[in-house]
Design a protein around this motif. Structure first.
Motif, PDB file in Angstrom:
ATOM      1  N   SER A  30      40.805  38.717  43.903  1.00 19.13           N
ATOM      2  CA  SER A  30      39.479  39.437  44.297  1.00 19.13           C
ATOM      3  C   SER A  30      38.820  40.139  43.134  1.00 19.13           C
ATOM      4  N   VAL A  31      39.886  40.598  42.015  1.00 21.22           N
ATOM      5  CA  VAL A  31      39.412  41.299  40.933  1.00 21.22           C
ATOM      6  C   VAL A  31      38.867  39.986  40.007  1.00 21.22           C
ATOM      7  N   LEU A  32      39.585  38.919  39.847  1.00 20.23           N
ATOM      8  CA  LEU A  32      39.169  37.945  38.774  1.00 20.23           C
ATOM      9  C   LEU A  32      37.802  37.276  39.444  1.00 20.23           C
ATOM     10  N   PRO A  37      33.535  34.054  35.077  1.00 18.37           N
ATOM     11  CA  PRO A  37      31.929  33.299  34.514  1.00 18.37           C
ATOM     12  C   PRO A  37      31.135  33.218  35.872  1.00 18.37           C
ATOM     13  N   ALA A  38      29.814  33.338  35.790  1.00 11.80           N
ATOM     14  CA  ALA A  38      29.080  32.671  36.850  1.00 11.80           C
ATOM     15  C   ALA A  38      28.972  31.356  37.013  1.00 11.80           C
ATOM     16  N   GLY A  39      29.309  30.886  38.340  1.00  9.28           N
ATOM     17  CA  GLY A  39      29.187  29.374  38.490  1.00  9.28           C
ATOM     18  C   GLY A  39      30.439  29.125  38.722  1.00  9.28           C
ATOM     19  N   THR A  40      31.698  30.020  38.645  1.00  7.90           N
ATOM     20  CA  THR A  40      33.027  29.622  38.871  1.00  7.90           C
ATOM     21  C   THR A  40      32.907  29.180  40.324  1.00  7.90           C
ATOM     22  N   ASP A  47      42.224  27.406  43.952  1.00 14.60           N
ATOM     23  CA  ASP A  47      43.496  26.879  43.201  1.00 14.60           C
ATOM     24  C   ASP A  47      44.405  28.086  42.632  1.00 14.60           C
ATOM     25  N   PHE A  48      43.579  28.993  41.976  1.00 21.13           N
ATOM     26  CA  PHE A  48      44.254  30.146  41.223  1.00 21.13           C
ATOM     27  C   PHE A  48      45.083  30.898  42.286  1.00 21.13           C
ATOM     28  N   VAL A  49      44.649  31.112  43.382  1.00 20.29           N
ATOM     29  CA  VAL A  49      45.223  31.951  44.328  1.00 20.29           C
ATOM     30  C   VAL A  49      46.743  31.239  44.853  1.00 20.29           C
TER      31      VAL A  49
END
Length: 145
Positions: A30-32, A37-40, A47-49
């Protein structure tokens, strides 16, 4: 001591511990999300989670077993065994997934197959979503005694 990899051991992790690991990963994500960057894409964040949750879970399991844990950088390419471990499936089953095109392979290194971690995590996320939907559907069916 932090983490070594996102590859689960396959051992039975206590559901409360698994939930806490997922909650921690979601909290970091949630912090990330605010700093990305815009458009992520949401898929990249998911996938990161999934990866971070696996890292936390694996780290907790190792620490509980009295092991020391270190952080190492991962280039994103997995062997078929590492990918199978990440999905908690056999290596032959993973090879079938690659052969059927359900997970795209990377170019071979010599005669050895490689798989992108992101592709494995994407497959895992889709599989888990489908499994959760099927379980919800089963739970909602009327019980006949």
């Amino acid at each position: 001591m932090c983490s070594s990899s996102a590859i689960p051991t396959g051992q039975n992790i206590d559901p409360a511990l698994r939930g806490a690991c997922e909650k921690s990963a979601l909290s970091v994500a949630s912090v990330l999300r605010r700093q990305a960057p815009a458009g992520t894409s949401p898929e990249i964040l998911m996938d990161f989670v999934a990866s971070l949750s696996g890292v936390i879970e694996r780290t907790a399991a190792l620490l509980l077993a009295g092991k020391q844990v270190r952080v190492i950088e991962d280039d994103g390419a997995l062997t078929t065994q590492e990918a199978a471990d990440l999905l908690s499936v056999s290596r032959p089953h993973l090879v079938k997934l690659l052969d059927r095109g359900e997970i795209p392979p990377l170019p071979k290194v010599g005669s050895h197959r490689r798989v992108a971690r992101a592709s494995v995590l994407k497959y895992k996320r889709i599989r888990d979503t489908q499994r959760d939907a099927a379980l919800r559907e089963l739970a909602e069916r009327p019980q006949h005694h």
